[in-house]
Scaffold this motif. Structure first.
Motif, PDB file in Angstrom:
ATOM      1  N   LEU A 404       0.858  -1.185   0.000  1.00  0.00           N
ATOM      2  CA  LEU A 404       0.000   0.000   0.000  1.00  0.00           C
ATOM      3  C   LEU A 404       0.894   1.234   0.000  1.00  0.00           C
ATOM      4  O   LEU A 404       1.482   1.584   1.013  1.00  0.00           O
ATOM      5  CB  LEU A 404      -0.915  -0.019   1.226  1.00  0.00           C
ATOM      6  N   GLU A 405       0.998   1.878  -1.174  1.00  0.00           N
ATOM      7  CA  GLU A 405       1.915   3.018  -1.288  1.00  0.00           C
ATOM      8  C   GLU A 405       1.460   4.167  -0.395  1.00  0.00           C
ATOM      9  O   GLU A 405       0.276   4.288  -0.078  1.00  0.00           O
ATOM     10  CB  GLU A 405       2.025   3.485  -2.742  1.00  0.00           C
ATOM     11  N   PRO A 406       2.381   5.027   0.018  1.00  0.00           N
ATOM     12  CA  PRO A 406       2.025   6.154   0.883  1.00  0.00           C
ATOM     13  C   PRO A 406       0.986   7.058   0.207  1.00  0.00           C
ATOM     14  O   PRO A 406       1.020   7.289  -0.997  1.00  0.00           O
ATOM     15  CB  PRO A 406       3.353   6.891   1.071  1.00  0.00           C
ATOM     16  N   ASN A 407       0.050   7.553   1.030  1.00  0.00           N
ATOM     17  CA  ASN A 407      -0.987   8.501   0.577  1.00  0.00           C
ATOM     18  C   ASN A 407      -1.846   7.937  -0.556  1.00  0.00           C
ATOM     19  O   ASN A 407      -2.320   8.680  -1.417  1.00  0.00           O
ATOM     20  CB  ASN A 407      -0.348   9.825   0.124  1.00  0.00           C
ATOM     21  N   ALA A 408      -2.023   6.619  -0.566  1.00  0.00           N
ATOM     22  CA  ALA A 408      -2.869   6.009  -1.598  1.00  0.00           C
ATOM     23  C   ALA A 408      -4.324   6.432  -1.379  1.00  0.00           C
ATOM     24  O   ALA A 408      -4.817   6.451  -0.256  1.00  0.00           O
ATOM     25  CB  ALA A 408      -2.755   4.493  -1.542  1.00  0.00           C
ATOM     26  N   LYS A 409      -5.003   6.783  -2.459  1.00  0.00           N
ATOM     27  CA  LYS A 409      -6.394   7.205  -2.368  1.00  0.00           C
ATOM     28  C   LYS A 409      -7.316   5.985  -2.310  1.00  0.00           C
ATOM     29  O   LYS A 409      -7.039   4.956  -2.919  1.00  0.00           O
ATOM     30  CB  LYS A 409      -6.762   8.061  -3.580  1.00  0.00           C
ATOM     31  N   SER A 410      -8.388   6.143  -1.589  1.00  0.00           N
ATOM     32  CA  SER A 410      -9.364   5.046  -1.497  1.00  0.00           C
ATOM     33  C   SER A 410      -9.931   4.699  -2.863  1.00  0.00           C
ATOM     34  O   SER A 410     -10.215   3.528  -3.154  1.00  0.00           O
ATOM     35  CB  SER A 410     -10.499   5.438  -0.544  1.00  0.00           C
ATOM     36  N   GLU A 411     -10.101   5.721  -3.728  1.00  0.00           N
ATOM     37  CA  GLU A 411     -10.633   5.471  -5.069  1.00  0.00           C
ATOM     38  C   GLU A 411      -9.711   4.560  -5.866  1.00  0.00           C
ATOM     39  O   GLU A 411     -10.173   3.674  -6.602  1.00  0.00           O
ATOM     40  CB  GLU A 411     -10.831   6.786  -5.827  1.00  0.00           C
ATOM     41  N   ASP A 412      -8.369   4.771  -5.709  1.00  0.00           N
ATOM     42  CA  ASP A 412      -7.415   3.926  -6.429  1.00  0.00           C
ATOM     43  C   ASP A 412      -7.470   2.486  -5.926  1.00  0.00           C
ATOM     44  O   ASP A 412      -7.453   1.535  -6.716  1.00  0.00           O
ATOM     45  CB  ASP A 412      -5.998   4.479  -6.270  1.00  0.00           C
ATOM     46  N   LEU A 413      -7.542   2.319  -4.600  1.00  0.00           N
ATOM     47  CA  LEU A 413      -7.608   0.964  -4.038  1.00  0.00           C
ATOM     48  C   LEU A 413      -8.875   0.260  -4.508  1.00  0.00           C
ATOM     49  O   LEU A 413      -8.846  -0.919  -4.897  1.00  0.00           O
ATOM     50  CB  LEU A 413      -7.579   1.032  -2.508  1.00  0.00           C
TER      51      LEU A 413
END
Length: 688
Positions: A404-413
């Motif tokens: 899980l990359e830093p500052n990953a957006k919920s939309e991307d996940l």
């Protein structure tokens, strides 16, 4: 005696200014009789008659003057046309010119009534009837020039004056009578204004009515007359509610549907979802209100249109009907049964088309998946993901085995997990087509990865697609995925970035100085940025790393080894150009003259957060490898792949019939992956 009567008649006509020679004896007698009748009336009655006949005598209260005005008007009514024309030329020419200009009748003769009106205005002042009509139209907001005729204007004004304050029943009846939909979302006053506009359309000239339709971008045909044009305008009001009024048997059915829509509009999204389910319609967990009402409306419309119209809708939606019953020439009962069966199949096909639209909104293409049951299962999984909190989403994301990359957006996940759900159920051919469309390589599965069956091939392709999907985000945060050796190296860089973010400052300084770089005077954020860049250089292929050195003006003469090139790039980027003693020799001195391996471990391989994690024993490590079905010599990448496969296989949501067993197996797989990941991160010289 007759001569004496004639003389008395002439004398009286001279006294009353009646042109006997123009009117003749009979007409003159009528005028005198009317004069005697008028003289018997009182002044208020005379003033009322003057007002009724548009004679401007507002300030006159003398009986003789009022009677004379009314008498003169009767004389004009009984006079020949030629006499009136001559009188107008003599006394009312300016009024005639104004009249003809206002009525746009240049070059056309005026009628007798129009001449009398011109004489009336010239004699007593005031305005013409047309002028008064224009004033009345202006008060009602109507342009007289646009109406079909003055008679139509009179009718229109009479209707508008009556409908100033209609009650709700009359208002609804007025809309229904004209075949227009009444907007239930508008206030009563707004609907009254809309009805006024409809009534005005009914009295416009044909050219003006066509102009109204064209201004509203409505499709017209050359032969359309007034009824057809009004029907086109009415259909537009129904189209706002998705009601094809022309396909219904009556306007009453359309108003019944409109009543149902108004009731649905008052419901909450949860109530609408229940209503959709009751009508056999698909619906999201949190439905869009307008979309849900649209589906319910379509379903209600389908029940009230013919089979032919249903077939046309299926063709518009490009929806195939499974089978159409053959029409036989049997009795009426048999024909009716066949038509009912055909109707049922058509409606089922249309319901499937709505279901396809709902699935397509989540990225599910029914044509690329094995069957509708698979689509329904995927849709349920996506709905479950969308209802999760951020923490639950991250826990679910761990199953994919990706960092899980830093500052990953919920939309991307959510987008990644939604894509994986779809890809996992795609046939191999469709997966290969998806890879080709996304530029993901599909060759070399068997020789490179030891893949022996179709299921393993699909798993590898899904993994590559997911890595390719993540790479788009990783490129945005600064990881040059396209320049790295493989997607696996990109994953390792992301893991190292995460570890760098979680490590304490003292550990970062130690790691930075371990490369032979001076950490003095650097803040934690500067150390993080530099170590991130070093992790990228470490992941580059050696040839790509040398190209980077050439681009930055860094020589690679001293052996050209990876660590030496990285140190030189670091000194070039953040310090003055190193002296001859720097580089590979300096790196050896800092590492106690240990000769680096051909492919040294990455600088970030040993990052760990704050407190030191407890190391698993050798027996526990072997047990964890066994839990994942791997030998003890398996690599970190092998662990990641095995975890992803087993986590998906034993996920509790996919094993409802044996959920307790699945929970135990899922926890064991997850624990094994976490412990082995820690083992690889803390193991000196661990394989990347």
């Amino acid at each position: 005696q007759q001569q004496q009567q004639q003389q008395r008649l002439q004398k009286r006509c001279e006294e009353l200014n009646i042109p006997l020679d123009v009117l003749g004896a009979l007409a003159t007698s009528c005028v005198l009789e009317e004069h005697d009748r008028l003289m018997s009336l009182d002044i208020p009655e005379l003033r009322s008659l003057c007002e009724e006949k548009c004679i401007n005598m507002a300030r006159c209260y003398v009986r003789e003057e009022l009677v004379a005005a009314l008498r003169q008007l009767q004389i004009w009514n009984l006079s020949p046309l030629a006499v009136l024309q001559a009188e107008c030329r003599r006394t009312a020419n300016h009024v005639v010119e104004q009249f003809m200009a206002s009525s746009q009748r240049q070059g056309q003769a005026l009628s007798k009534q129009e001449l009398i009106e011109a004489l009336r205005v010239a004699t007593w002042g005031g305005t013409t009837k047309r002028g008064m009509l224009e004033e009345r139209c202006e008060r009602q907001g109507v342009e007289l020039s646009r109406l079909e005729s003055e008679k139509a204007a009179e009718e229109l004004l009479a209707i508008l004056e009556k409908m100033e304050k209609p009650n709700d029943i009359d208002l609804r009846s007025a809309f229904k009578k004209r075949g227009f939909a009444m907007n239930f979302r508008q206030s009563r006053d707004e609907n009254v204004q809309e009805l006024r506009q409809i009534v005005i359309w009914e009295h416009l000239s044909l050219s003006e009515l066509r102009a109204v339709c064209k201004s509203r971008n409505l499709v017209l045909q050359g032969g359309f007359r007034r009824p057809e044009l009004m029907q086109v305008l009415a259909s537009e009001t129904w189209a706002k509610y998705h009601i094809p009024v022309s396909k219904l048997s009556s306007v009453s059915i359309a108003f019944g549907l409109l009543d149902r829509i108004s009731r649905w509009d008052a419901k909450t999204p949860e109530q609408l979802k229940t209503e959709c389910t009751r009508n056999g319609l698909p619906c999201e967990n949190v439905p869009n209100k307008d979309v849900a009402i649209k589906r319910l409306t379509d379903r209600a419309v389908w029940d009230n249109i013919s089979n032919q119209d249903l077939r046309e809708i299926c063709e518009e939606r490009k929806q195939k009907v499974r089978s159409t019953p053959h029409r036989s020439s049997g009795n009426r009962l048999e024909v009716s049964r066949i038509e009912r069966e055909e109707r049922r199949q058509l409606i089922e096909a249309l319901l499937e088309s709505i279901e396809n639209e709902v699935w397509a909104s989540k990225g599910i293409d029914v044509n690329r998946l094995p069957d509708r049951y698979v689509c329904e299962s995927i849709y349920g999984g996506i709905e479950r993901l969308e209802s999760m909190s951020r923490t639950e989403l991250e826990q679910e994301y761990e199953i994919l085995g990706l960092p899980l990359e830093p500052n990953a957006k919920s939309e991307d996940l959510l987008h990644r997990m939604r894509s994986v759900l779809i890809w996992q159920d795609m046939p191999l051919e469709e997966l290969q087509a998806e890879c080709k469309a996304r530029g993901v390589p599909t060759g070399g599965l068997v020789p490179a990865l030891g893949v022996t069956n179709e299921e393993e091939k699909r798993a590898v392709l899904v993994e590559r697609l997911l890595a390719g999907l993540c790479s788009e985000t990783w490129e945005r945060v600064g990881i040059p995925v396209s320049r790295l050796e493989s997607y696996e190296h990109a994953i390792q860089v992301v893991e190292e970035w995460i570890a760098i973010e979680a490590s304490p400052e003292s550990y970062l300084r130690s790691e930075y100085s371990g490369l032979g770089l001076p950490p003095e005077g650097l803040t934690r954020s500067q150390l993080v940025v530099r170590l991130r860049q070093i992790s990228i250089w470490s992941a580059l292929e050696l040839a790509e790393l040398r190209r980077e050195c050439w681009k930055q003006g860094v020589g690679s003469a001293v052996g050209g080894q990876r660590n030496d090139l990285i140190v030189r790039l670091a000194f070039k980027a953040w310090s003055p150009v190193p002296k001859e003693d720097y580089g590979y020799n300096y790196y050896q001195q800092q590492h106690h003259h240990q000769k680096p391996s051909a492919k040294p471990s990455r600088p970030g391989a040993g990052y760990q957060s704050g407190s030191k994690a407890q190391q698993p024993t050798a027996a526990q490590i072997q047990q964890h490898f066994s839990a994942l079905g791997l030998p003890a010599k398996a690599s970190c990448e092998d662990v990641r792949k095995a975890y992803r496969r087993l986590a998906l296989e034993w996920h509790p949501d996919k094993n409802l019939e044996r959920q307790q067993e699945a929970i135990v197996r899922f926890r064991a797989v997850k624990e094994a992956y976490e412990q082995l990941s820690l083992h690889f991160r803390t193991k000196p010289g661990a394989r990347s």
